[in-house]
Design a protein around this motif. Structure first.
Motif, short mmCIF file in Angstrom:
data_model
loop_
_atom_site.label_atom_id
_atom_site.label_comp_id
_atom_site.label_asym_id
_atom_site.label_seq_id
_atom_site.Cartn_x
_atom_site.Cartn_y
_atom_site.Cartn_z
N GLY A 122 75.18 38.11 -49.49
CA GLY A 122 74.17 37.85 -48.47
C GLY A 122 74.23 38.80 -47.29
O GLY A 122 73.27 38.88 -46.51
N ASP A 123 75.34 39.55 -47.15
CA ASP A 123 75.40 40.60 -46.13
C ASP A 123 74.57 41.80 -46.61
O ASP A 123 74.21 41.91 -47.79
CB ASP A 123 76.84 41.05 -45.88
CG ASP A 123 77.69 39.96 -45.25
OD1 ASP A 123 77.12 39.01 -44.69
OD2 ASP A 123 78.94 40.06 -45.33
N VAL A 124 74.31 42.73 -45.71
CA VAL A 124 73.56 43.94 -46.05
C VAL A 124 74.46 45.15 -45.85
O VAL A 124 75.13 45.28 -44.81
CB VAL A 124 72.28 44.09 -45.19
CG1 VAL A 124 71.55 45.39 -45.54
CG2 VAL A 124 71.36 42.89 -45.39
N LEU A 125 74.48 46.05 -46.86
CA LEU A 125 75.18 47.32 -46.74
C LEU A 125 74.16 48.42 -46.45
O LEU A 125 73.06 48.42 -47.00
CB LEU A 125 75.93 47.65 -48.03
CG LEU A 125 77.10 46.73 -48.40
CD1 LEU A 125 77.65 47.10 -49.78
CD2 LEU A 125 78.20 46.80 -47.35
N LEU A 126 74.54 49.36 -45.59
CA LEU A 126 73.67 50.49 -45.25
C LEU A 126 74.50 51.76 -45.33
O LEU A 126 75.59 51.84 -44.75
CB LEU A 126 73.09 50.32 -43.85
CG LEU A 126 72.16 51.44 -43.35
CD1 LEU A 126 70.82 51.38 -44.09
CD2 LEU A 126 71.94 51.32 -41.85
N THR A 127 74.00 52.76 -46.05
CA THR A 127 74.75 54.01 -46.17
C THR A 127 74.66 54.78 -44.86
O THR A 127 73.58 54.91 -44.28
CB THR A 127 74.22 54.87 -47.33
OG1 THR A 127 72.85 55.21 -47.08
CG2 THR A 127 74.31 54.12 -48.65
N LYS A 128 75.80 55.30 -44.39
CA LYS A 128 75.79 55.96 -43.08
C LYS A 128 76.51 57.30 -43.04
O LYS A 128 76.51 57.97 -42.00
CB LYS A 128 76.42 55.04 -42.02
CG LYS A 128 77.86 54.68 -42.24
CD LYS A 128 78.42 53.81 -41.11
CE LYS A 128 78.59 54.58 -39.82
NZ LYS A 128 79.74 55.52 -39.86
N VAL A 129 77.11 57.74 -44.13
CA VAL A 129 77.74 59.06 -44.18
C VAL A 129 77.30 59.75 -45.47
O VAL A 129 77.32 59.15 -46.54
CB VAL A 129 79.29 58.96 -44.14
CG1 VAL A 129 79.91 60.35 -44.30
CG2 VAL A 129 79.75 58.33 -42.84
N GLY A 130 76.92 61.03 -45.36
CA GLY A 130 76.46 61.77 -46.54
C GLY A 130 75.01 61.45 -46.81
O GLY A 130 74.09 61.96 -46.18
N THR A 131 74.78 60.56 -47.77
CA THR A 131 73.43 60.07 -48.05
C THR A 131 73.20 58.87 -47.14
O THR A 131 73.76 57.80 -47.36
CB THR A 131 73.30 59.64 -49.53
OG1 THR A 131 73.64 60.75 -50.36
CG2 THR A 131 71.88 59.20 -49.84
N GLY A 155 70.99 55.99 -44.69
CA GLY A 155 69.78 55.22 -44.50
C GLY A 155 69.30 54.40 -45.68
O GLY A 155 68.15 53.96 -45.70
N TYR A 156 70.15 54.14 -46.68
CA TYR A 156 69.77 53.30 -47.82
C TYR A 156 70.43 51.94 -47.69
O TYR A 156 71.66 51.85 -47.57
CB TYR A 156 70.15 53.96 -49.15
CG TYR A 156 69.27 55.12 -49.50
CD1 TYR A 156 68.16 54.96 -50.32
CD2 TYR A 156 69.55 56.39 -49.00
CE1 TYR A 156 67.34 56.03 -50.63
CE2 TYR A 156 68.74 57.48 -49.30
CZ TYR A 156 67.63 57.29 -50.13
OH TYR A 156 66.82 58.35 -50.42
N ALA A 157 69.63 50.88 -47.74
CA ALA A 157 70.15 49.52 -47.55
C ALA A 157 70.15 48.75 -48.86
O ALA A 157 69.29 48.95 -49.73
CB ALA A 157 69.29 48.78 -46.52
N LYS A 158 71.14 47.84 -48.99
CA LYS A 158 71.21 46.98 -50.17
C LYS A 158 71.90 45.67 -49.81
O LYS A 158 72.99 45.66 -49.24
CB LYS A 158 72.00 47.67 -51.29
CG LYS A 158 72.10 46.84 -52.56
CD LYS A 158 70.75 46.76 -53.26
CE LYS A 158 70.80 45.89 -54.52
NZ LYS A 158 70.69 44.45 -54.21
N VAL A 159 71.24 44.56 -50.13
CA VAL A 159 71.85 43.25 -49.94
C VAL A 159 72.99 43.08 -50.95
O VAL A 159 72.87 43.48 -52.12
CB VAL A 159 70.82 42.13 -50.14
CG1 VAL A 159 71.50 40.76 -50.18
CG2 VAL A 159 69.78 42.16 -49.04
N ILE A 160 74.09 42.52 -50.52
CA ILE A 160 75.18 42.21 -51.44
C ILE A 160 74.76 41.00 -52.26
O ILE A 160 74.64 39.88 -51.74
CB ILE A 160 76.50 41.92 -50.67
CG1 ILE A 160 76.92 43.14 -49.86
CG2 ILE A 160 77.60 41.53 -51.66
CD1 ILE A 160 78.16 42.92 -49.00
#
Length: 393
Positions: free
Chosen positions: A263-272, A274-279
């Motif tokens: 239910g948490d959200v992961l967001l890419t922040k190094v390299g690639t 700005g991509y988000a994905k709900v766990i």
């Protein structure tokens, strides 16, 4: 197979190159060293370093090169004639000069990567695929060989078919890319409509906590708790297939800073970035600094809704704008905290999620077809080669 083509020993069209390179030219980096030959591509990959502990052979421009260990798996290449310097390889490779009056080098390359040749080769190896192919076993092998002009005609036909296959593949990949972009654009338009009607809140205000994973590379172990980084979610899914592992003890320490939960959200922040994905998995894991963990106030913001908003073209543009660095790009937490999120009521958020999820499902179906068509493409080339060397093209 075409019965009119005469059987010819490879020794009639190939001669082993027996030169040995000067050790100084290798250690000084004057000539490159073969690292491997790709099974699927038939292309030579070169080493980045020049150290060697084994005896070496010389490979000249235009030579046919085979891996003695993996020839039966397709590790056969041509060291292109446009190369201005020779190369070197370990003695587990062998290199052959092609008699251009009898054989077309491209024809031989295609033929030796066909199933027909593999069967011929295997029948001449007493130990099967585990036998290392040395020149004394390779050169006596007999193959059906058409006249030189016919070889060139067959090569032209093969390359015409392959170019058409690649064009269809390119068009398919372009359609997939456009569809992905369309979903982001639709999300962006939805974002704009919602923002105008309900305004926005900073992401930090709809979250209980926003943090990133450990900044210190942990000690990896063969088995333990998965340790995910940006590479494990950029496909649009959370993947554990290539994840590294850490000890349970280290995991317990790391989750004091960032504990990923369903239910948490992961967001890419190094390299690639700005991509988000709900766990969407109920599984213990830790994260690296390349991932941001967003724990939402779920009474005011649905995780899937926030995922769609973060993946919209509107927020993606902000991600690109605020990403810092050139080589190791970084989207810092300060900017992530300030991302503006439209905040309508939960019922409206659910309607938005249902609409955008339906579009995502169609994209997922299209990507499944892409995976299937890729397998079909992979089977087409061997089929073309089989027809070619049976005289059916």
């Amino acid at each position: 197979m075409q019965s009119k083509w005469p059987m010819v020993k490879l020794s009639e069209v190939l001669s082993e190159r027996r030169e040995r390179p000067d050790l100084y030219t290798i250690l000084s980096g004057e000539i490159p060293i073969v690292a491997k030959i790709g099974f699927n591509t038939g292309e030579i990959e070169l080493r980045e370093e020049s150290k060697t502990k084994t005896n070496m052979i010389v490979i000249g421009p235009g030579d046919l090169v085979i891996s003695g260990i993996n020839a039966a798996k397709g590790a056969i290449a041509i060291y292109r004639e446009k190369n201005t310097t020779p190369a070197a390889a370990t003695i587990h490779y062998s290199s052959y000069i092609i008699n251009k009056k009898k054989a077309d080098s491209v024809y031989l390359w295609y033929f030796m990567r066909s199933d027909i040749f593999r069967r011929i080769l295997m029948s001449n190896l007493p130990g099967g695929i585990k036998t290392e192919v040395k020149p004394k076993r390779f050169l006596p092998v007999e193959i059906p060989l058409p006249p030189l002009e016919e070889q060139k005609r067959i090569v032209a036909k093969i390359e015409l078919f392959i170019s058409r296959i690649e064009e269809v593949r390119r068009l398919r990949d372009g359609a997939i890319k456009e569809t992905r972009g369309l979903l982001s654009k639709i999300s962006g338009k939805t974002y704009n409509v919602l923002s105008k009607k309900w305004g926005t809140e900073k992401l930090v205000n709809v979250s209980g906590r926003i943090t990133d994973g450990t900044h210190k590379t942990p000690m990896y172990v063969p088995d333990g708790v998965p340790f995910l980084s940006v590479k494990d979610i950029t496909s649009g899914k959370i993947s554990f297939s290539s994840a590294k592992y850490i000890t349970h003890e280290e995991h317990e320490e790391l989750i004091k800073r960032a504990r990923p939960e369903k239910g948490d959200v992961l967001l890419t922040k190094v390299g690639t970035t700005g991509y988000a994905k709900v766990i969407d998995v109920d599984r213990e894991f830790s994260i690296f600094v390349s991932l941001c963990l967003i724990k939402l106030k779920k009474d005011i913001a649905l995780p899937k809704y926030v995922e769609h908003m973060l993946n919209s073209s509107s927020i993606r543009k902000l991600s690109e704008k605020y990403t810092r660095g050139i080589g190791n790009k970084n989207l810092v937490l300060m900017f992530i905290n300030n991302f503006p999120i439209p905040l309508p009521s939960l019922p409206i958020q659910r309607r938005v999620v249902a609409y955008l999820d339906s579009l995502q499902e169609k994209l997922d179906e299209l990507e499944e077809l892409q995976d299937k068509s890729e397998k079909d493409f992979e089977e087409l080339v061997p089929s073309v080669l089989d027809k070619a060397f049976r005289g059916e093209l």
